[in-house]
Design a protein around this motif. Structure first.
Motif, short mmCIF file in Angstrom:
data_model
loop_
_atom_site.label_atom_id
_atom_site.label_comp_id
_atom_site.label_asym_id
_atom_site.label_seq_id
_atom_site.Cartn_x
_atom_site.Cartn_y
_atom_site.Cartn_z
N LEU A 155 0.78 -1.22 -0.19
CA LEU A 155 -0.19 0.03 -0.11
C LEU A 155 0.68 1.26 -0.04
N GLN A 156 2.06 1.28 0.79
CA GLN A 156 2.82 2.35 0.74
C GLN A 156 3.38 2.45 -0.68
N ARG A 157 3.71 1.23 -1.49
CA ARG A 157 4.21 1.61 -2.68
C ARG A 157 3.13 2.00 -3.64
N ALA A 158 1.84 1.58 -3.30
CA ALA A 158 0.77 2.15 -4.27
C ALA A 158 0.53 3.66 -4.12
N ALA A 159 0.89 4.27 -3.22
CA ALA A 159 0.63 5.55 -2.96
C ALA A 159 1.87 6.52 -3.78
N ALA A 160 2.89 5.93 -3.98
CA ALA A 160 4.03 6.45 -4.46
C ALA A 160 4.10 6.72 -6.02
N ASP A 161 4.46 7.93 -6.49
CA ASP A 161 4.70 8.18 -8.08
C ASP A 161 5.90 7.53 -8.43
N ALA A 162 6.98 7.53 -7.45
CA ALA A 162 8.25 6.95 -7.89
C ALA A 162 8.99 6.34 -6.53
N VAL A 163 9.66 5.48 -6.79
CA VAL A 163 10.45 4.69 -5.74
C VAL A 163 11.71 4.78 -6.11
N ILE A 164 12.68 4.91 -5.21
CA ILE A 164 14.07 4.95 -5.09
C ILE A 164 14.61 3.54 -4.76
N CYS A 165 15.28 2.58 -5.49
CA CYS A 165 15.81 1.38 -4.61
C CYS A 165 17.37 1.36 -5.37
N GLY A 166 18.05 1.23 -4.27
CA GLY A 166 19.46 1.12 -4.19
C GLY A 166 20.04 -0.17 -5.15
N ALA A 167 21.36 0.15 -5.57
CA ALA A 167 22.17 -1.11 -6.31
C ALA A 167 22.24 -2.04 -5.42
N GLY A 168 22.52 -1.92 -4.15
CA GLY A 168 22.70 -3.01 -3.20
C GLY A 168 21.68 -3.88 -2.98
N THR A 169 20.29 -3.26 -2.79
CA THR A 169 19.14 -3.99 -2.93
C THR A 169 19.11 -4.83 -3.92
N MET A 170 19.25 -4.42 -5.32
CA MET A 170 19.19 -5.11 -6.37
C MET A 170 20.00 -6.15 -6.26
N ARG A 171 21.24 -6.02 -5.76
CA ARG A 171 22.09 -7.35 -5.79
C ARG A 171 21.70 -8.44 -4.88
N GLU A 172 21.11 -7.94 -3.70
CA GLU A 172 20.40 -9.04 -2.84
C GLU A 172 19.28 -9.39 -2.92
N GLU A 173 18.44 -9.18 -3.98
CA GLU A 173 17.10 -9.44 -4.54
C GLU A 173 17.23 -9.22 -6.20
N PRO A 174 17.96 -10.27 -6.87
CA PRO A 174 18.18 -10.31 -8.21
C PRO A 174 16.80 -10.29 -9.18
N ASN A 175 15.89 -10.68 -8.45
CA ASN A 175 14.54 -11.17 -9.33
C ASN A 175 13.37 -9.88 -8.82
N MET A 176 13.66 -8.98 -7.84
CA MET A 176 12.83 -8.11 -7.62
C MET A 176 12.47 -6.93 -8.75
N THR A 177 11.40 -6.61 -8.73
CA THR A 177 11.06 -5.00 -9.40
C THR A 177 9.98 -4.33 -8.41
N VAL A 178 10.03 -2.94 -8.43
CA VAL A 178 9.15 -2.38 -7.46
C VAL A 178 7.81 -2.08 -8.22
N HIS A 179 6.97 -2.95 -8.12
CA HIS A 179 5.76 -2.98 -8.49
C HIS A 179 4.56 -3.54 -7.26
N LEU A 180 3.52 -3.52 -7.76
CA LEU A 180 2.22 -3.94 -6.70
C LEU A 180 1.90 -5.34 -6.91
N TYR A 181 2.58 -5.96 -5.98
CA TYR A 181 2.24 -7.50 -6.08
C TYR A 181 0.81 -7.83 -5.95
N ASP A 182 -0.05 -7.16 -5.29
CA ASP A 182 -1.49 -7.34 -5.27
C ASP A 182 -2.12 -6.65 -6.38
N VAL A 183 -2.78 -7.43 -7.32
CA VAL A 183 -3.48 -6.88 -8.34
C VAL A 183 -4.45 -6.01 -8.19
N ASP A 184 -5.22 -6.00 -6.95
CA ASP A 184 -6.21 -4.93 -6.35
C ASP A 184 -5.52 -3.72 -6.25
#
Length: 330
Positions: free
Chosen positions: A104-133
């Motif tokens: 829900l906190q993601r849903a309210a955002a126009d943009a999300v900053i994710c760091g390169a370190g987080t991307m290395r720890e979670e190679p399959n992540m994207t910052v999107h809404l996992y709940d379709v609703d």
């Protein structure tokens, strides 16, 4: 007209399984007028998530993290932060209630900053809404289905250019880096990119030219280059983002969160508090960075506390307004 994404990971979350209760709510929330996402499911599960209006010269900035009782944001042996929720074994929702609130906190955002370190720890992540609703709620409220994913790197050497974020066309992307980082990104990034900047000062930004540049390069990833050497300038980036219409900016990188806390640029924290202990040298916000001093440090004011109706004793979400510039006791 926006449409639901088709190629992104989902976790179905039924409203009756993730219902939340309000434990505490500050009178200050009555002054918040902006409600970016509304839907019957959000109101049933959480209530109304409102924000103040964004400043004229930068977005309203908030960070969201899953944290333990001792302030850790990941296990040391398995650094996917979501495990702090799913492996909170006494949470009867299986981590779904805190995960819905996190989304829900993601849903309210126009943009999300994710760091390169987080991307290395979670190679399959994207910052999107996992709940379709929640994704549908964004669309119904006139927002694109996925918030802009802004990848932050100082010198570019820590970026994984084959990361899932770069492979998913449905995820809008931007890179923010330094002049040194631009040389690395230009050489190694396989996606179509274009340079925005470099901007050493805010006076260097010609917003008319910026608008034209963005329009002419639709479909490519903008690489916003700010600062000098291997250092970026958040004030310039935030001014550009606000000009682009970004009103609410979510921070999901601990290093960048610490930077913003130290420089008076963080407005709020959402701490999804799992009642578990990790200890030791596991990751925490600002680990390995310079600490605040005993006489000069940010404070917070509690805005709200919620928990899960199905598991009220084992998870809480603390929403806190950050207060900068507090003077010591005389």
């Amino acid at each position: 007209m926006y449409q639901l994404t088709k190629d992104l990971f989902r976790i179905p979350m039924k409203a009756e399984e993730v219902l939340c209760s309000t434990v505490y709510e500050s009178e200050a929330l009555k002054e918040f007028t902006e409600e970016p996402v509304k839907s019957p499911k959000i109101e049933e599960v959480y209530g109304h998530l409102k924000f103040p209006k964004a400043p004229a010269d930068r977005p309203y900035v908030y960070a969201s993290f899953i944290t333990t009782i001792d302030g850790k944001i990941a296990f040391q042996d398995a650094r996917d932060s979501a495990l702090l929720q799913t492996n909170n074994f006494l949470d009867k929702t299986g981590g779904n209630a805190p995960f819905f609130v996190f989304m829900l906190q993601r849903a309210a955002a126009d943009a999300v900053i994710c760091g390169a370190g987080t991307m290395r720890e979670e190679p399959n992540m994207t910052v999107h809404l996992y709940d379709v609703d929640l994704e549908q709620a964004r669309i119904d409220n006139g927002l694109p289905p996925v918030p802009l994913n802004i990848i932050s790197t100082l010198d570019g050497t820590d970026l994984l250019f084959d990361h899932t974020i770069f492979k998913k066309d449905e995820v809008p992307k931007m890179i923010n880096t330094s002049p040194v980082g631009w040389e690395v990104v230009r050489e190694k990034c396989q996606n179509p990119i274009f340079l925005v900047g470099p901007y050493r000062t805010i006076e260097d930004v010609d917003f008319v030219k910026l608008d034209r540049l963005l329009e002419e390069n639709k479909g490519k990833i903008p690489v916003v280059v700010t600062g000098e050497g291997a250092q970026t300038d958040s004030n310039i980036l935030f001014r550009i983002l606000r000009h682009m219409g970004i009103e609410r900016l979510l921070i999901e990188t601990p290093v960048y969160t610490h930077h913003l806390m130290m420089n008076g640029l963080m407005d709020e924290l959402f701490l999804n508090y799992a009642c578990i202990y990790v200890g030791g040298g596991a990751m925490s916000i600002g680990l390995h960075s310079k600490s605040c001093t005993s006489t000069d440090h940010p404070h917070t004011k509690m805005l709200s506390i919620v928990n899960a109706k199905a598991s009220p004793d084992h998870w809480f979400c603390f929403r806190e307004a950050v207060i900068h510039g507090v003077k010591g006791r005389e």
